[in-house]
Enzyme design. Structure first.
Site, mmCIF file in Angstrom:
data_model
loop_
_atom_site.group_PDB
_atom_site.id
_atom_site.type_symbol
_atom_site.label_atom_id
_atom_site.label_comp_id
_atom_site.label_asym_id
_atom_site.label_seq_id
_atom_site.Cartn_x
_atom_site.Cartn_y
_atom_site.Cartn_z
ATOM 1 N N SER A 111 0.792 -1.142 0.024
ATOM 2 C CA SER A 111 -0.081 -0.091 -0.102
ATOM 3 C C SER A 111 0.929 1.368 -0.013
ATOM 4 O O SER A 111 0.518 2.220 -0.586
ATOM 5 C CB SER A 111 -0.884 -0.067 1.270
ATOM 6 O OG SER A 111 -1.611 -1.147 1.154
ATOM 7 N N HIS A 149 0.725 4.540 4.526
ATOM 8 C CA HIS A 149 0.273 4.741 3.367
ATOM 9 C C HIS A 149 0.578 6.483 3.046
ATOM 10 O O HIS A 149 1.028 7.075 2.181
ATOM 11 C CB HIS A 149 -1.135 5.145 3.524
ATOM 12 C CG HIS A 149 -2.136 3.913 3.341
ATOM 13 N ND1 HIS A 149 -3.247 3.492 3.762
ATOM 14 C CD2 HIS A 149 -1.419 2.641 3.519
ATOM 15 C CE1 HIS A 149 -3.724 2.076 3.864
ATOM 16 N NE2 HIS A 149 -2.452 1.725 3.425
#
EC number: 3.4.21.105
Length: 309
Positions: free
Chosen positions: A175, A227
């Site tokens: 991610s 992230h």
């Protein structure tokens, strides 16, 4: 009779000067995307290897899909809702855990981006990779997109470690690298602003996609710090790697003879160079400062997403 016809003025003055040649720059040929499919295949192979090493049937009688998958079957839902391996298996194969990184296993900062917590986790990331990465590789080539993917993943891992005050959080997934590609798309739009036609539409659409993806990170058991770190790394790296020539620029090897070079445009605008060197300095300073903090066992205490991990 006996009179000569008048001489046309154009004969007296000679032929008109040749018009300045008009031509269009050659249309760039898109790159053949092979790196993104290779990364996708590598992630699937790694996940299959993870499940083989996990060997759920050897330790539990409640493995999911045992009749179909055998040794590759998933851990019980109560252990892993994402249809995947156990945490000890992920830790063994290279999951990110600050305590282990501080003990010298720095390679986990990279290895964790190739592991996934479950089949659902893997599919979500790989679909995103295909949607985002394929277009970027076709436009900018495998070297720049490969560098973006790995460096963004490293940035996400670094921020994830620095926000883990307990040092026991186990984190895996691509991610951070994927958010780096999103960040690079935003900086690419900014630095190449003059060549876009529907500027505001493109910007608002991209910002909406980024906000929606970041909001998912505030769900329980999602490492939003990775992230955020990956997004920042990709954002600044996009200014460095994803510059496009300004509209009207032509490579000198395509300029025909007789063309007035005074009208030749420079390859990049001044602000693009300013963005590039400023972003490179910020990126290097951020990685050096973050890695130094990690070596000194410091944590970041003021990140807004720390309690959501």
């Amino acid at each position: 009779m006996g009179k000569r016809p008048p001489i046309p003025p154009d004969i007296e003055n000679g032929p008109p000067p040749p018009a300045r040649p008009h031509f269009r720059p050659p249309i760039p040929v898109p790159w053949v995307a092979w790196l993104v499919p290779l990364i996708l295949a590598a992630n699937f192979v790694t996940f299959a290897t993870t499940m083989y090493v996990n060997d759920c049937p050897a330790r539990s009688d409640e493995c999911l899909l045992f009749d179909v998958l055998g040794r590759l079957s998933f851990q019980p839902i109560k252990e892993n809702m994402l249809l995947g391996p156990s945490i000890p298996t992920l830790r063994k194969l290279g999951a990110l855990e600050r305590r282990l990184v501080e003990e010298g296993e720095r390679w986990r900062l990279i290895s964790c981006i190739w592991l996934h917590g479950g089949f659902l986790h893997l599919m979500a990331n790989m679909i995103s990779l295909m949607c985002i990465g394929m277009r970027l590789e076709q436009e900018f080539g495998f070297m720049r997109i490969g560098a973006l993917y790995v460096i963004s993943g490293l940035g996400g891992s670094l921020v994830s470690c620095l926000t883990d005050s307990q040092g026991e959080r186990v984190s895996v997934g691509a991610s951070g690298a994927l958010f780096g590609l999103l960040g690079a798309m935003l900086s690419e739009l900014i630095t190449n602003w003059t060549i876009y036609e529907n500027k505001c539409t493109a910007l608002m659409t991209l910002i909406l996609i980024i906000v929606l993806n970041l909001s998912v990170g505030f769900l329980p058991r999602v490492d939003n710090s990775a992230h955020f770190g990956g997004f920042l790394a990709g954002f600044f790296l996009g200014f460095v790697l994803l510059l496009r020539p300004q509209y009207g620029y032509v490579n000198p090897k395509y300029i025909p003879p007789g063309y007035d070079m005074k009208h030749k445009k420079s390859k990049h605008k001044c602000y693009q160079h300013i963005f590039r060197f400023t972003s490179l300095a910020i990126l290097l300073a951020g990685f050096i400062a973050g890695y130094t903090k990690l070596l000194r066992e410091h944590t970041i205490q003021s990140m807004p997403f720390r309690d959501f991990n």
